[in-house]
Design a protein around this motif. Structure first.
Motif, mmCIF file in Angstrom:
data_model
loop_
_atom_site.group_PDB
_atom_site.id
_atom_site.type_symbol
_atom_site.label_atom_id
_atom_site.label_comp_id
_atom_site.label_asym_id
_atom_site.label_seq_id
_atom_site.Cartn_x
_atom_site.Cartn_y
_atom_site.Cartn_z
ATOM 1 N N SER A 32 52.977 32.646 4.718
ATOM 2 C CA SER A 32 52.276 33.729 5.391
ATOM 3 C C SER A 32 50.853 33.305 5.691
ATOM 4 C CB SER A 32 52.266 34.981 4.501
ATOM 5 O OG SER A 32 51.579 36.045 5.128
ATOM 6 N N GLY A 33 50.352 33.793 6.817
ATOM 7 C CA GLY A 33 48.974 33.508 7.188
ATOM 8 C C GLY A 33 48.740 32.020 7.381
ATOM 9 N N GLN A 34 47.671 31.510 6.771
ATOM 10 C CA GLN A 34 47.306 30.102 6.922
ATOM 11 C C GLN A 34 47.868 29.219 5.813
ATOM 12 O OE1 GLN A 34 43.137 29.404 7.843
ATOM 13 N NE2 GLN A 34 42.888 31.492 8.595
ATOM 14 N N ARG A 35 48.719 29.773 4.950
ATOM 15 C CA ARG A 35 49.284 28.988 3.850
ATOM 16 C C ARG A 35 50.793 28.928 3.987
ATOM 17 N NH1 ARG A 35 51.218 25.894 1.049
ATOM 18 N NH2 ARG A 35 50.816 25.446 -1.150
ATOM 19 N N LEU A 36 51.293 27.778 4.454
ATOM 20 C CA LEU A 36 52.722 27.570 4.643
ATOM 21 C C LEU A 36 53.220 26.460 3.734
ATOM 22 C CD1 LEU A 36 52.974 27.622 8.559
ATOM 23 C CD2 LEU A 36 53.237 29.545 6.981
ATOM 24 N N ASP A 37 54.514 26.478 3.490
ATOM 25 C CA ASP A 37 55.161 25.405 2.745
ATOM 26 C C ASP A 37 56.264 24.837 3.619
ATOM 27 O OD1 ASP A 37 56.008 23.645 0.829
ATOM 28 O OD2 ASP A 37 57.101 25.122 -0.357
ATOM 29 N N PHE A 38 56.260 23.526 3.788
ATOM 30 C CA PHE A 38 57.307 22.854 4.551
ATOM 31 C C PHE A 38 58.414 22.555 3.550
ATOM 32 C CE2 PHE A 38 58.690 19.361 7.564
ATOM 33 C CZ PHE A 38 58.846 20.201 8.650
ATOM 34 N N THR A 39 59.365 23.474 3.410
ATOM 35 C CA THR A 39 60.291 23.411 2.287
ATOM 36 C C THR A 39 61.732 23.271 2.738
ATOM 37 O OG1 THR A 39 60.847 24.498 0.187
ATOM 38 C CG2 THR A 39 60.676 25.912 2.126
ATOM 39 N N VAL A 40 62.592 22.870 1.804
ATOM 40 C CA VAL A 40 64.008 22.660 2.082
ATOM 41 C C VAL A 40 64.755 23.969 1.873
ATOM 42 C CG1 VAL A 40 66.010 21.240 1.585
ATOM 43 C CG2 VAL A 40 63.725 20.339 1.184
ATOM 44 N N ILE A 41 65.551 24.341 2.856
ATOM 45 C CA ILE A 41 66.273 25.600 2.796
ATOM 46 C C ILE A 41 67.696 25.382 3.300
ATOM 47 C CG2 ILE A 41 64.236 27.072 3.066
ATOM 48 C CD1 ILE A 41 64.827 27.216 6.041
ATOM 49 N N GLY A 42 68.543 26.420 3.171
ATOM 50 C CA GLY A 42 69.856 26.385 3.775
ATOM 51 C C GLY A 42 70.996 26.460 2.777
ATOM 52 N N ARG A 43 72.154 26.848 3.286
ATOM 53 C CA ARG A 43 73.343 27.048 2.467
ATOM 54 C C ARG A 43 73.762 25.787 1.740
ATOM 55 N NH1 ARG A 43 78.665 26.128 2.432
ATOM 56 N NH2 ARG A 43 80.069 27.735 1.583
ATOM 57 N N ASP A 44 73.770 24.651 2.427
ATOM 58 C CA ASP A 44 74.255 23.422 1.807
ATOM 59 C C ASP A 44 73.335 22.948 0.690
ATOM 60 O OD1 ASP A 44 76.646 22.957 3.317
ATOM 61 O OD2 ASP A 44 75.381 22.478 5.027
ATOM 62 N N VAL A 45 72.030 23.153 0.848
ATOM 63 C CA VAL A 45 71.089 22.814 -0.214
ATOM 64 C C VAL A 45 71.325 23.708 -1.425
ATOM 65 C CG1 VAL A 45 68.647 22.811 -0.861
ATOM 66 C CG2 VAL A 45 69.350 21.903 1.362
ATOM 67 N N ASN A 46 71.520 25.004 -1.183
ATOM 68 C CA ASN A 46 71.793 25.931 -2.279
ATOM 69 C C ASN A 46 73.083 25.574 -3.002
ATOM 70 O OD1 ASN A 46 69.497 27.362 -1.618
ATOM 71 N ND2 ASN A 46 70.585 28.873 -0.366
ATOM 72 N N LEU A 47 74.103 25.183 -2.230
ATOM 73 C CA LEU A 47 75.377 24.828 -2.849
ATOM 74 C C LEU A 47 75.235 23.591 -3.730
ATOM 75 C CD1 LEU A 47 78.347 25.264 -3.273
ATOM 76 C CD2 LEU A 47 78.808 24.065 -1.116
ATOM 77 N N ALA A 48 74.498 22.594 -3.258
ATOM 78 C CA ALA A 48 74.282 21.394 -4.083
ATOM 79 C C ALA A 48 73.593 21.771 -5.389
ATOM 80 C CB ALA A 48 73.441 20.375 -3.311
ATOM 81 N N SER A 49 72.633 22.692 -5.318
ATOM 82 C CA SER A 49 71.938 23.132 -6.520
ATOM 83 C C SER A 49 72.882 23.852 -7.476
ATOM 84 C CB SER A 49 70.778 24.055 -6.122
ATOM 85 O OG SER A 49 70.199 24.644 -7.254
ATOM 86 N N ARG A 50 73.765 24.691 -6.942
ATOM 87 C CA ARG A 50 74.692 25.439 -7.798
ATOM 88 C C ARG A 50 75.756 24.526 -8.404
ATOM 89 N NH1 ARG A 50 71.210 28.927 -9.016
ATOM 90 N NH2 ARG A 50 70.660 30.398 -7.369
ATOM 91 N N ILE A 51 76.161 23.517 -7.681
ATOM 92 C CA ILE A 51 77.111 22.555 -8.257
ATOM 93 C C ILE A 51 76.459 21.822 -9.411
ATOM 94 C CG2 ILE A 51 78.418 20.432 -7.799
ATOM 95 C CD1 ILE A 51 78.889 21.475 -4.965
ATOM 96 N N ALA A 52 75.151 21.555 -9.286
ATOM 97 C CA ALA A 52 74.434 20.909 -10.388
ATOM 98 C C ALA A 52 74.455 21.771 -11.649
ATOM 99 C CB ALA A 52 72.999 20.599 -9.975
#
Length: 370
Positions: free
Chosen positions: A306-326
């Protein structure tokens, strides 16, 4: 070609020196030391001689290097802000460690000049000559006229490199290029089709609860030293550090998705072997265990905030699935698990461990082990 357009910093120094020689300066040796903002080295040294051209050395961090530097001519001119002239025939060897080295190979005069950047960085350049006359008044006048332009070009290049290196260190290769290329608007998303590797240390909270912050950082650094080199050796890249975990990818190369999957699997098995070796060598406060999940799909990068503070971050279903498999690594007591979309790209025949429910996903997922 002007110095500001030269892509190679070595060309800048070499071109500068050759121009000075063309103007009549008797330069036989030169060296520059420029501070750097880098996790692996404190500065970059460039050494030029008529015989060998330019050699680059990366100046390490640490007390030992600092102690050596503080006794050098470069530190001397940075402290005084004045040019240092040495007639080596009249200079005692004990004045600086470099003096006997210069004498041994026939240099007669030595000149060191401070180069201070506008951001406060202290740098320097030196010149040595075998000429008995040394650097006369004409040579010094030329240097005083030309050096400010060289210093400006050097600072511009150093500033650009600092920005490039710091972004690369903190967000990775491809994201830093995207950011510098203008991908800075909120909501922009970049999809990367790849093999996805998610690694997580088991029981980190319990292990770190008895450690000082410094010891916890050392634990994490030793741990990541086991995981990251195999990933990079296999052509992968770490996209995100997540506390005691990391997310990495190996990009698909065209239609050869099998190559990315095989490289990710090789990286994972090598990383686990390195953790085992580190445990056997006692490099952790207590033996640690790691769970690694492998999946294949889209790793999406997006600008979130938000505003002038952003994060260039990893998102998405496949990333979440890899995390849940872990998360299943601990439940199934398996150090390495793979999803069905991942094993479909492999050449071997992994063993299925059946269907399992994972948090946040309605349908159960099938997981495999090598």
């Amino acid at each position: 070609m002007t110095a500001s357009r030269m892509e190679d910093a070595n060309e800048v120094l070499t071109g500068f020196l050759l121009k000075l020689i063309d103007l009549g300066l008797p330069i036989d040796r030169a060296a520059s030391a420029i501070e750097a903002l880098h996790s692996e080295y404190a500065g970059i040294g460039r050494f030029w001689t008529r015989e060998e051209g330019t050699i680059v050395r990366y100046l390490p961090h640490g007390d030992r290097r600092e102690a050596v530097y503080q006794q050098s001519p470069f530190a001397h001119v940075s402290r005084t802000g004045e040019w240092l002239f040495l007639n080596l025939d009249e200079t005692p060897d004990s004045l600086f460690a470099i003096v006997p080295e210069l004498k041994e190979v026939g240099y007669r005069h030595y000149l060191t000049i401070p180069i201070n950047f506008t951001n406060g960085a202290k740098n320097a350049i030196s010149f040595a000559t075998r000429s008995a006359e040394g650097f006369n008044s004409r040579s010094l006048t030329i240097l005083r006229l030309i050096l400010p332009s060289f210093a400006l070009v050097t600072e511009l290049r150093a500033t650009s490199n600092r920005l490039d290196e710091v972004l690369r260190i903190y967000v990775g290769d491809d994201p830093h290029r995207a950011i510098l290329g203008g991908t800075i608007q909120r909501g922009q998303v970049t999809r990367i089709r790849s093999a996805i590797l998610f690694a997580d240390m088991r029981e980190y909270t319990r292990i770190s609860s008895t450690l000082s912050p410094e010891s916890a950082v050392e634990l994490l650094n030793n741990y990541f030293d086991c995981l990251v080199p195999p990933i990079e050796d296999e052509g992968g890249e770490v996209l995100k550090y997540l506390g005691d975990g990391l997310l990495a990818i190996v990009r698909d190369k065209g239609d050869d998705t099998g190559g990315a999957a095989q490289s990710a699997l090789s990286a994972a098995t090598k990383a686990l072997r390195r953790v085992e070796a580190a445990n056997n060598e006692g490099r952790f406060p207590v033996p640690i265990e790691v769970g690694i999940a492998l999946h294949h799909g889209d790793a999406a990068y997006g600008n979130v905030g938000s505003g002038q503070r952003l994060d260039f971050t990893v998102i998405g279903r496949d990333v979440n699935l890899a995390s849940r498999i872990a998360d299943l690594n601990k439940t199934l007591s398996e150090p390495l698990l793979m999803s069905k979309p991942f094993v479909e790209h492999l050449w071997g025949n992994p063993s299925t461990l059946g269907m399992h429910q994972v948090q946040g996903f309605t349908e159960p997922v099938e997981v495999y082990r090598p």
